[in-house]
Design an enzyme around this catalytic site. Structure first.
Site, PDB file in Angstrom:
ATOM      1  N   HIS A 247      36.409  -4.656  20.812  1.00  0.00           N
ATOM      2  CA  HIS A 247      36.466  -5.514  21.759  1.00  0.00           C
ATOM      3  C   HIS A 247      37.255  -4.933  23.050  1.00  0.00           C
ATOM      4  CE1 HIS A 247      36.272 -10.157  22.815  1.00  0.00           C
ATOM      5  NE2 HIS A 247      35.553  -9.615  23.528  1.00  0.00           N
TER       6      HIS A 247
ATOM      7  N   HIS B  88      38.005  -6.363  16.493  1.00  0.00           N
ATOM      8  CA  HIS B  88      38.784  -6.601  17.622  1.00  0.00           C
ATOM      9  C   HIS B  88      39.024  -5.149  18.486  1.00  0.00           C
ATOM     10  CE1 HIS B  88      39.971 -10.565  16.380  1.00  0.00           C
ATOM     11  NE2 HIS B  88      40.452 -10.178  15.386  1.00  0.00           N
TER      12      HIS B  88
ATOM     13  N   HIS C 143      37.224  -5.777  10.157  1.00  0.00           N
ATOM     14  CA  HIS C 143      37.519  -7.161  11.097  1.00  0.00           C
ATOM     15  C   HIS C 143      38.371  -6.800  11.952  1.00  0.00           C
ATOM     16  CE1 HIS C 143      38.517 -11.194  11.957  1.00  0.00           C
ATOM     17  NE2 HIS C 143      39.693 -10.751  12.112  1.00  0.00           N
ATOM     18  N   GLU C 144      39.394  -5.998  11.772  1.00  0.00           N
ATOM     19  CA  GLU C 144      40.241  -5.568  12.822  1.00  0.00           C
ATOM     20  C   GLU C 144      39.688  -4.525  13.859  1.00  0.00           C
ATOM     21  OE1 GLU C 144      42.930  -7.219  13.455  1.00  0.00           O
ATOM     22  OE2 GLU C 144      42.716  -8.463  11.576  1.00  0.00           O
TER      23      GLU C 144
HETATM   24 ZN   LIG Z   1      41.145 -11.540  13.904  1.00  0.00          ZN
END
Ligand SMILES: [Zn+2]
Length: 701
Positions: free
Chosen positions: A495, A492, A488-489
């Site tokens: 991104h 980011h 998940h991290e």
């Molecule tokens: Zn998050």
């Protein structure tokens, strides 16, 4: 406040040239020179940075030339670099490796930074220049690139949402409302904390604690001792449904805990939050009206990808009945296990019965899984491998580049090499995986350097987790939740790393709150992808792959419990909207009306299922009354609609391939906030988002 004379004082504040923030870092990718940065460097750099920024902004505002994109929009994007360097490093360090000294600095500079931003946001001269550009663009006399047009639109909106177009009297009212709202939020938080302590349940008869783990019991004992009480003190977590309820065998004690939890903030006396929250709801509604919005929720939605509260309401309304129906099905199963009549599962008994069902059906044991989940393998053969197969990225550890703490690892990220061209590197990825006392809880991503073609910068991003560090020489073994969090991290991080934009304010994760979780949620899918999972889920000593039937069980157990989880989340999101979709006149005036309002709102939305109360009830909903998430609690599931639809898109197009990764990268990740993020999504998907994949994933369809 339209004059900036007062804010100019201090513009001559001079920063010691030896301060490591005084000039851009000479390290690769402008990585902050952590080896040189000491605690005493932060505050003078931030203070001098604000002064320099004010002077730069003043020069833009007083430029005698008519406004152009270069002398106004771009100049604003270039301004504030010293402040950016100093504040970014500081706000990265504060949650990740704090000290009392850093906390003190934060106390001092936070109000100054807020005032600094306000002064720029309310500078009528800047606004006039931005507005003249917008007018020219609208009249067709100024042609703009799409990203510049979007930047202009956002700048204009930012000024207008701060109240720049209001009369001086209204601006004064707005400032007054803002400061009262801020202090009421703080007051809500204080009452909540005190009320939580008051709500703790004291147990004096040890036999009542049967089922509680030795750790939890020791914790309860210590909590009681800390307050000079005899016995065991069960302390409250923020949400309604307390974790201890899953293990306590004594139904009477479970009922006491549940009752104490649900009553917080509405018990009368000093820690009752009802008066404060009513005042907050009213003031926020007034604030929204002053700025031309129907209510606070409309003000918030307008600046998010949702756009309108209608869109938010429709999404929540579409999910609610299915979620509640699913929760009712789960209740029926639980009642069977508990020997209760169907439909009579008490909220206090839910998770205790749920644990019984999980054990019976899934028989998954964290302790048995952990040897197959070793950190280095998951990172290299899981997280990095997925990024390689999708985007062609490769990672080289740079032990020569120090982080802000000895635990921080620095990796240089390379793009797939172009034939005949030198591979110069894409950016840096810093990994700070371990927990420590100086780190706050949770997991998050931060940008140390934002990618920008205008400034010629490549990205430097950080991931923070809170994994317990094993003794020296031992492998770091994870539980499955931590594996998902790693992916998940890193979503980011991607991104930020794959951002390909001109303006720094549009870089990477600079997207609205109801969009920012989307790419990270999408990246979680690769933890479940068979090719990736087989590659990293290998016994750290024997090298054996994880047994296939365990993987199947893990997959099957994902859906169980979604009825409860979705219902309690939606009930809270609906309450948030209900309170913030009121006009000032509609906000109840008496504290006696708070709980009836809540009950009516839940009933109207069809989520008034007593066995599954809201994740947070009104009187202790800290996200929306104690902090800045008001009217925004819907964001998590809004992002998840996009996420589930994108997972479907990958599946329709052949899953884990370079081609798919390239499309996701170019159409979505690379665009950051340089256009309406929903446009990026639609470019990728070929249509607007469909809610059906989310319903399916959460077992709601
Ligand atoms: Zn998050």
């Amino acid at each position: 406040m339209t004059s900036s004379n007062a804010t100019l004082q201090g513009a001559d504040a001079v920063l010691d040239p030896a301060n490591p923030f005084a000039t851009p870092s000479a390290l690769p990718y402008e990585l902050p020179d952590f080896a040189a940065i000491r605690e005493e460097h932060h505050e003078p750099a931030i203070v001098a940075g604000m002064a320099a920024h004010r002077a730069e902004v003043e020069a833009i505002a007083t430029n005698p030339e008519p406004a152009t994109v270069e002398n106004t929009l771009e100049a604003l994007e270039r301004a504030g670099q010293l402040l950016g360097r100093a504040a970014t490093a500081f706000y990265n360090q504060l949650p990740a490796d704090s000290t009392p000294g850093l906390e003190d600095i934060q106390e001092r500079i936070a109000p100054q930074l807020a005032a600094h931003q306000d002064a720029i946001g309310m500078d009528a001269r800047l606004y006039a220049r931005v507005k003249s550009l917008a007018d020219a663009a609208e009249a067709g006399t100024l042609a703009l690139e799409p990203d510049t047009a979007y930047l202009l639109e956002k700048q204009l909106t930012r000024f207008e949402r701060a109240g720049i177009a209001l009369s001086e009297a209204d601006q004064a009212t707005l400032r007054d409302l803002n400061s009262r709202i801020t202090s009421l939020q703080a007051s809500f938080g204080r009452k909540l904390l005190a009320g939580a302590n008051e709500a703790s349940v004291l147990v004096t008869d040890e036999s009542e604690l049967a089922g509680l783990s030795p750790d939890a019991k020791a914790g309860a004992r210590a909590a009681a001792e800390a307050r000079g009480q005899d016995g065991w003190l069960l302390e409250m977590q923020l949400f309604t449904h307390q974790n201890v309820l899953a293990s306590l065998e004594d139904a009477g004690l479970r009922a006491r805990v549940q009752e104490a939890s649900a009553a917080r903030g509405a018990t009368g006396g000093e820690n009752d939050t009802r008066e404060v929250l009513l005042e907050l709801a009213r003031l926020r509604a007034q604030h929204a009206r002053l700025l031309g919005y129907e209510h606070h929720a409309a003000y918030i939605a307008a600046d998010a990808t949702a756009g309108t509260t209608d869109a938010v309401n429709q999404m929540l309304a579409r999910l609610a009945p299915a979620a509640v129906a699913n929760a009712r099905r789960e209740a029926t199963e639980l009642a069977k296990v508990g020997g209760a009549a169907p439909g009579t599962v008490a909220a206090a008994d839910w998770s205790y019965l749920n644990e019984a069902v999980r054990k019976e059906r899934f028989n998954l044991d964290d302790a048995a899984l952990r040897p197959y989940l070793e950190l280095e393998r998951i990172v290299h053969d899981g997280v990095f491998k997925a990024a390689n197969l999708l985007f062609g990225l490769s990672f080289t550890e740079r032990a020569d580049l120090p982080g802000y703490h000895p635990d921080v690892r620095v990796f240089e990220v390379f793009d797939a090499p172009e034939p005949g061209e030198p591979n110069t590197g894409l950016g840096l990825f810093l990994a700070d995986w371990y927990t420590r006392e100086s780190k706050r809880g949770g997991a998050w991503m931060d940008s140390l350097v934002s990618q920008s073609h205008l400034l010629g910068r490549r990205p430097v991003v950080v991931n923070n987790l809170n994994i317990v560090k094993p003794p020296a020489g031992e492998p770091t073994l994870l539980v499955w939740d931590e594996v998902t969090t790693l992916f998940h991290e890193f979503g980011h991080a991607l991104h930020g790393l794959l951002s390909d934009v001109r303006y720094p304010s549009q870089s990477g994760t600079s997207v609205p709150r109801d969009f920012v979780e989307y790419p990270s949620q999408v990246n979680e899918m690769w933890s479940w992808e068979p090719e990736i999972l087989r590659s990293f889920a290998v016994h750290h000593r024997t090298g054996e792959p994880m047994p296939a039937e365990w993987v199947d069980t893990m997959l099957a157990s994902r859906i169980w419990g979604e009825g409860f989880a979705t219902t309690e989340y939606l009930a809270a999101a609906l309450l948030d909207q209900a309170w913030h979709q009121l006009t000032p006149e509609q906000v109840p005036t008496s504290v006696e009306e708070v709980l009836p309002f809540e009950a009516a709102a839940l009933a109207a939305a069809g989520v008034d299922f007593e066995s599954v109360p809201p994740r947070y009830r009104t009187t202790y909903f800290n996200h929306i009354f104690g902090g800045g998430y008001s009217a925004g609690y819907y964001s998590y599931i809004w992002s998840e609609v996009l996420d589930a639809d994108t997972v479907e898109w990958y599946a329709e197009n052949g899953g884990l391939t370079r081609e798919n990764g390239e499309a996701f990268r170019r159409k979505l990740l690379a665009r950051g906030g340089s256009q309406d993020p929903l446009t990026s999504f639609e470019d990728l998907r070929g249509r607007t988002a469909d809610i059906a994949p989310l319903l399916k994933r959460r077992g709601l369809a």
